[in-house]
Design an enzyme around this catalytic site. Structure first.
Site, PDB file in Angstrom:
ATOM      1  N   GLN A   1      -7.140  -4.162   9.107  1.00  0.00           N
ATOM      2  CA  GLN A   1      -6.476  -3.221   9.831  1.00  0.00           C
ATOM      3  C   GLN A   1      -4.960  -3.687  10.408  1.00  0.00           C
ATOM      4  O   GLN A   1      -4.966  -5.006  10.680  1.00  0.00           O
ATOM      5  CB  GLN A   1      -7.247  -2.556  10.935  1.00  0.00           C
ATOM      6  CG  GLN A   1      -6.713  -1.472  11.645  1.00  0.00           C
ATOM      7  CD  GLN A   1      -6.338  -0.295  10.779  1.00  0.00           C
ATOM      8  OE1 GLN A   1      -5.369  -0.363  10.105  1.00  0.00           O
ATOM      9  NE2 GLN A   1      -7.296   0.643  10.710  1.00  0.00           N
TER      10      GLN A   1
ATOM     11  N   THR B   1      -4.185   4.709  -1.445  1.00  0.00           N
ATOM     12  CA  THR B   1      -4.942   5.308  -0.472  1.00  0.00           C
ATOM     13  C   THR B   1      -5.665   6.604  -1.056  1.00  0.00           C
ATOM     14  O   THR B   1      -5.167   7.266  -1.974  1.00  0.00           O
ATOM     15  CB  THR B   1      -4.372   5.693   0.878  1.00  0.00           C
ATOM     16  OG1 THR B   1      -3.595   6.486   1.046  1.00  0.00           O
ATOM     17  CG2 THR B   1      -4.118   4.319   1.391  1.00  0.00           C
ATOM     18  N   TYR B   2      -6.939   6.892  -0.472  1.00  0.00           N
ATOM     19  CA  TYR B   2      -7.590   7.801  -1.349  1.00  0.00           C
ATOM     20  C   TYR B   2      -7.867   8.944   0.014  1.00  0.00           C
ATOM     21  O   TYR B   2      -8.344   8.483   1.296  1.00  0.00           O
ATOM     22  CB  TYR B   2      -9.136   7.446  -1.490  1.00  0.00           C
ATOM     23  CG  TYR B   2      -9.898   8.143  -2.236  1.00  0.00           C
ATOM     24  CD1 TYR B   2      -9.809   8.474  -3.413  1.00  0.00           C
ATOM     25  CD2 TYR B   2     -11.072   8.730  -1.738  1.00  0.00           C
ATOM     26  CE1 TYR B   2     -10.811   9.186  -4.309  1.00  0.00           C
ATOM     27  CE2 TYR B   2     -11.980   9.456  -2.218  1.00  0.00           C
ATOM     28  CZ  TYR B   2     -11.842   9.668  -3.683  1.00  0.00           C
ATOM     29  OH  TYR B   2     -12.618  10.513  -4.414  1.00  0.00           O
TER      30      TYR B   2
ATOM     31  N   GLU C   1       0.973  -1.172  -0.061  1.00  0.00           N
ATOM     32  CA  GLU C   1      -0.094  -0.060  -0.212  1.00  0.00           C
ATOM     33  C   GLU C   1       0.948   1.306  -0.129  1.00  0.00           C
ATOM     34  O   GLU C   1       1.834   1.430   0.730  1.00  0.00           O
ATOM     35  CB  GLU C   1      -0.940  -0.159   1.362  1.00  0.00           C
ATOM     36  CG  GLU C   1      -1.531   1.420   1.557  1.00  0.00           C
ATOM     37  CD  GLU C   1      -2.681   0.928   2.706  1.00  0.00           C
ATOM     38  OE1 GLU C   1      -3.487   0.092   2.587  1.00  0.00           O
ATOM     39  OE2 GLU C   1      -2.657   1.947   3.454  1.00  0.00           O
TER      40      GLU C   1
ATOM     41  N   GLY D   1     -14.377   5.906   5.222  1.00  0.00           N
ATOM     42  CA  GLY D   1     -13.505   7.122   5.353  1.00  0.00           C
ATOM     43  C   GLY D   1     -13.488   7.434   6.750  1.00  0.00           C
ATOM     44  O   GLY D   1     -14.558   7.135   7.663  1.00  0.00           O
ATOM     45  N   ASP D   2     -12.617   8.058   7.238  1.00  0.00           N
ATOM     46  CA  ASP D   2     -12.389   8.640   8.629  1.00  0.00           C
ATOM     47  C   ASP D   2     -13.311   9.732   9.085  1.00  0.00           C
ATOM     48  O   ASP D   2     -13.527  10.523   7.873  1.00  0.00           O
ATOM     49  CB  ASP D   2     -11.022   8.527   9.135  1.00  0.00           C
ATOM     50  CG  ASP D   2     -10.578   7.456   9.685  1.00  0.00           C
ATOM     51  OD1 ASP D   2     -11.312   6.556  10.328  1.00  0.00           O
ATOM     52  OD2 ASP D   2      -9.292   7.174   9.274  1.00  0.00           O
TER      53      ASP D   2
ATOM     54  N   LYS E   1       7.861   3.362   2.079  1.00  0.00           N
ATOM     55  CA  LYS E   1       9.349   3.033   2.204  1.00  0.00           C
ATOM     56  C   LYS E   1       9.634   1.756   1.509  1.00  0.00           C
ATOM     57  O   LYS E   1       8.942   0.650   1.832  1.00  0.00           O
ATOM     58  CB  LYS E   1       9.640   2.938   3.619  1.00  0.00           C
ATOM     59  CG  LYS E   1       9.433   4.263   4.475  1.00  0.00           C
ATOM     60  CD  LYS E   1      10.245   5.108   4.147  1.00  0.00           C
ATOM     61  CE  LYS E   1      10.306   6.595   5.050  1.00  0.00           C
ATOM     62  NZ  LYS E   1      10.228   7.639   4.559  1.00  0.00           N
TER      63      LYS E   1
ATOM     64  N   GLN F   1       6.095   7.545  15.093  1.00  0.00           N
ATOM     65  CA  GLN F   1       5.105   7.428  14.244  1.00  0.00           C
ATOM     66  C   GLN F   1       4.180   6.240  14.570  1.00  0.00           C
ATOM     67  O   GLN F   1       3.170   6.242  14.388  1.00  0.00           O
ATOM     68  CB  GLN F   1       5.768   7.222  12.817  1.00  0.00           C
ATOM     69  CG  GLN F   1       4.877   6.801  11.836  1.00  0.00           C
ATOM     70  CD  GLN F   1       5.816   6.348  10.482  1.00  0.00           C
ATOM     71  OE1 GLN F   1       6.636   5.469  10.489  1.00  0.00           O
ATOM     72  NE2 GLN F   1       5.388   7.003   9.277  1.00  0.00           N
TER      73      GLN F   1
ATOM     74  N   HIS G   1      -7.873   2.939  -3.502  1.00  0.00           N
ATOM     75  CA  HIS G   1      -9.068   2.996  -2.522  1.00  0.00           C
ATOM     76  C   HIS G   1      -9.943   4.335  -2.870  1.00  0.00           C
ATOM     77  O   HIS G   1      -9.651   5.078  -3.525  1.00  0.00           O
ATOM     78  CB  HIS G   1      -8.314   3.202  -1.159  1.00  0.00           C
ATOM     79  CG  HIS G   1      -7.306   2.475  -0.588  1.00  0.00           C
ATOM     80  ND1 HIS G   1      -6.844   2.257   0.672  1.00  0.00           N
ATOM     81  CD2 HIS G   1      -6.676   1.205  -1.328  1.00  0.00           C
ATOM     82  CE1 HIS G   1      -6.138   1.345   0.675  1.00  0.00           C
ATOM     83  NE2 HIS G   1      -5.904   0.666  -0.438  1.00  0.00           N
TER      84      HIS G   1
HETATM   85  C1  LIG Z   1      -7.197  -1.893   4.645  1.00  0.00           C
HETATM   86  C2  LIG Z   1      -7.588  -0.288   4.980  1.00  0.00           C
HETATM   87  C3  LIG Z   1      -7.511   0.787   4.117  1.00  0.00           C
HETATM   88  C4  LIG Z   1      -8.093   1.983   4.118  1.00  0.00           C
HETATM   89  N1  LIG Z   1      -7.652   3.052   3.331  1.00  0.00           N
HETATM   90  C5  LIG Z   1      -8.222   4.142   3.572  1.00  0.00           C
HETATM   91  C6  LIG Z   1      -8.135   5.351   2.340  1.00  0.00           C
HETATM   92  O1  LIG Z   1      -7.553   4.928   1.604  1.00  0.00           O
HETATM   93  N2  LIG Z   1      -8.674   6.505   2.844  1.00  0.00           N
HETATM   94  C7  LIG Z   1      -9.159   6.558   4.094  1.00  0.00           C
HETATM   95  O2  LIG Z   1      -9.753   8.012   4.229  1.00  0.00           O
HETATM   96  N3  LIG Z   1      -9.392   5.702   5.117  1.00  0.00           N
HETATM   97  C8  LIG Z   1      -8.819   4.515   4.863  1.00  0.00           C
HETATM   98  N4  LIG Z   1      -8.877   3.408   5.840  1.00  0.00           N
HETATM   99  C9  LIG Z   1      -9.717   4.038   7.120  1.00  0.00           C
HETATM  100  C10 LIG Z   1     -11.333   3.876   6.943  1.00  0.00           C
HETATM  101  O3  LIG Z   1     -11.571   4.770   6.394  1.00  0.00           O
HETATM  102  C11 LIG Z   1     -11.637   4.010   8.312  1.00  0.00           C
HETATM  103  O4  LIG Z   1     -11.107   2.881   9.363  1.00  0.00           O
HETATM  104  C12 LIG Z   1     -13.103   4.420   8.572  1.00  0.00           C
HETATM  105  O5  LIG Z   1     -13.241   4.941  10.043  1.00  0.00           O
HETATM  106  C13 LIG Z   1     -14.135   3.115   8.310  1.00  0.00           C
HETATM  107  O6  LIG Z   1     -13.950   2.665   7.215  1.00  0.00           O
HETATM  108  P1  LIG Z   1     -14.992   1.529   6.878  1.00  0.00           P
HETATM  109  O7  LIG Z   1     -14.944   1.303   5.490  1.00  0.00           O
HETATM  110  O8  LIG Z   1     -14.498   0.176   7.738  1.00  0.00           O
HETATM  111  O9  LIG Z   1     -16.378   1.791   7.325  1.00  0.00           O
HETATM  112  P2  LIG Z   1     -17.608   0.958   7.669  1.00  0.00           P
HETATM  113  O10 LIG Z   1     -17.658  -0.329   7.334  1.00  0.00           O
HETATM  114  O11 LIG Z   1     -18.812   1.914   7.242  1.00  0.00           O
HETATM  115  O12 LIG Z   1     -17.523   0.931   9.416  1.00  0.00           O
HETATM  116  C14 LIG Z   1     -17.550   2.425  10.158  1.00  0.00           C
HETATM  117  C15 LIG Z   1     -18.150   2.159  11.613  1.00  0.00           C
HETATM  118  O13 LIG Z   1     -19.691   2.081  11.252  1.00  0.00           O
HETATM  119  C16 LIG Z   1     -20.100   0.824  11.764  1.00  0.00           C
HETATM  120  N5  LIG Z   1     -20.967   0.448  10.873  1.00  0.00           N
HETATM  121  C17 LIG Z   1     -20.845  -0.124   9.854  1.00  0.00           C
HETATM  122  N6  LIG Z   1     -21.862  -0.480   9.042  1.00  0.00           N
HETATM  123  C18 LIG Z   1     -23.125  -0.358  10.145  1.00  0.00           C
HETATM  124  C19 LIG Z   1     -24.136  -0.469   9.932  1.00  0.00           C
HETATM  125  N7  LIG Z   1     -25.147  -0.791   8.909  1.00  0.00           N
HETATM  126  N8  LIG Z   1     -24.792  -0.172  11.275  1.00  0.00           N
HETATM  127  C20 LIG Z   1     -24.407   0.265  12.458  1.00  0.00           C
HETATM  128  N9  LIG Z   1     -23.125   0.445  12.464  1.00  0.00           N
HETATM  129  C21 LIG Z   1     -22.476   0.303  10.994  1.00  0.00           C
HETATM  130  C22 LIG Z   1     -18.999  -0.336  11.971  1.00  0.00           C
HETATM  131  O14 LIG Z   1     -19.075  -1.251  13.053  1.00  0.00           O
HETATM  132  C23 LIG Z   1     -17.568   0.909  12.361  1.00  0.00           C
HETATM  133  O15 LIG Z   1     -17.572   1.195  13.500  1.00  0.00           O
HETATM  134  C24 LIG Z   1      -8.591   2.283   5.679  1.00  0.00           C
HETATM  135  C25 LIG Z   1      -8.635   1.286   6.589  1.00  0.00           C
HETATM  136  C26 LIG Z   1      -8.210   0.029   6.069  1.00  0.00           C
HETATM  137  C27 LIG Z   1      -8.355  -1.207   7.268  1.00  0.00           C
END
Ligand SMILES: Cc1cc2nc3c(=O)[nH]c(=O)nc-3n(C[C@H](O)[C@H](O)[C@H](O)COP(=O)(O)OP(=O)(O)OC[C@H]3O[C@@H](n4cnc5c(N)ncnc54)[C@H](O)[C@@H]3O)c2cc1C
Length: 292
Positions: free
Chosen positions: A183, A52-53, A21, A112-113, A279, A219, A81
């Site tokens: 994760q 990543t996005y 990644e 997304g966060d 890296k 970090q 992503h």
């Molecule tokens: C492999 C990987 C790659 C990533 N790449 C990026 C990136 O490129 N850019 C970026 O901005 N972020 C990235 N992230 C971070 C990610 O966007 C965050 O962890 C974000 O907070 C959650 O994304 P998610 O797709 O898991 O969300 P979701 O699956 O929507 O989950 C988010 C939260 O909502 C809850 N939830 C989900 N669905 C429901 C539902 N139907 N009802 C009630 N609760 C629900 C889940 O339990 C969780 O707590 C990445 C994370 C990982 C693990």
């Protein structure tokens, strides 16, 4: 130009599947450097690269540029992503169609966060609240798109319990997820436990463990605080003892990751996704060690 193949097909062919990644640079001037890095990585033949996005407009453009150049110039399998942050359905649809028309057949579909200044995720009016909504949306538009979804062995930070998080993962998988990337974690037991729990929920998708080598103590403390992955005491102690020697920190971090990867592969993990932190050297060391 290399034909982009669904990762599910690559998983069936190449075991273990190794991916790396990258994140896009902050400025357009740094894109060339990252493309050079991808060129170097390509020599150790990772199965695919993911990019990543980001949350903002310019980061997104750079993300698209980096993905395109790695795909077209370096000739890599690339998975961009994609997140729901700040976009309406129409906008998300346009971007997904662009990905599709450019030849991508894999997208890591995420919610997304929360954006800067917010504790919780802000749903854009006319947009999506969960990654599962995005997954269903993309699948309806492009049924042959292979979609990665995120899984959290140590629970997503916002989820009230691992149980509810696993329920959410099930919805996401049933919405059209093709494989799960986890994760980062530093204790393989967390991954093995997670796999059992996911299977107990009836989710049969491949689960690719995400491994990040520690390259700097400061970090990794910041990253693990953000994503709430546990840094094992034994690892933290070893790192603290050599805190002032960056080479020693790096060496402990890479060695730990190598051991994790070796055990994961030995125990039959579907592949390994390396959070490379841009890296190249350590990523290549991990790929080479994984191939044995
Ligand atoms: C492999 C990987 C790659 C990533 N790449 C990026 C990136 O490129 N850019 C970026 O901005 N972020 C990235 N992230 C971070 C990610 O966007 C965050 O962890 C974000 O907070 C959650 O994304 P998610 O797709 O898991 O969300 P979701 O699956 O929507 O989950 C988010 C939260 O909502 C809850 N939830 C989900 N669905 C429901 C539902 N139907 N009802 C009630 N609760 C629900 C889940 O339990 C969780 O707590 C990445 C994370 C990982 C693990």
């Amino acid at each position: 130009m290399l034909k982009q193949q669904p990762i599910t097909e690559l998983l069936a062919r190449s075991q273990p599947l190794l991916s790396v990644e990258f994140f896009p640079p902050k400025s357009p001037e740094s894109v060339d450097g990252l493309v050079r890095a991808a060129n170097r990585i390509s020599e150790s033949k990772p199965d695919f690269i993911s990019v990543t996005y980001g949350a903002g407009g310019s980061t997104r453009d750079l993300s698209a540029t980096v993905s395109r150049r790695m795909k077209d110039e370096v000739g890599l399998q690339v998975m961009p992503h994609f997140t729901c942050v700040g976009s309406t359905r129409e906008e998300l649809g346009e971007i997904v169609d662009e990905f599709y028309n450019e030849g991508y057949r894999n997208i890591m579909a995420l919610r997304g966060d929360p954006t800067k200044g917010h504790d919780t995720f802000q749903v854009t009016e006319g947009g999506f609240a969960y990654a599962s909504d995005l997954v269903a949306f993309i699948k309806e538009r492009h049924p042959d798109m292979c979609l990665g979804i995120a899984g959290y062995p140590e629970k997503h930070p916002e989820a009230p319990s691992l149980d509810t998080d696993l329920n959410a993962l099930k919805i996401k998988a049933d919405s059209g997820g093709s494989f799960i990337t986890t994760q980062l974690f530093f204790d393989n037991e967390a991954y093995f436990r997670f796999v059992d729990q996911v299977r107990d929920r009836g989710i049969e998708l491949p689960i690719i463990p995400g491994i990040m080598p520690v390259l700097s103590l400061k970090q990794i403390i910041r990253i693990t605080q953000l994503c709430q992955s546990q840094l094992p005491k034994r690892l933290e102690l070893a790192l603290r003892q050599v805190e002032d020697d960056p080479n020693a920190v790096r060496s402990i971090g890479v060695e730990w990751a190598q051991r994790q990867i070796a055990e994961l592969i030995e125990q039959g993990a579907d592949g390994v996704h390396i959070y490379a932190l841009n890296k190249v050297k350590s990523a290549i060391e991990l790929i080479n060690a994984a191939r044995g």
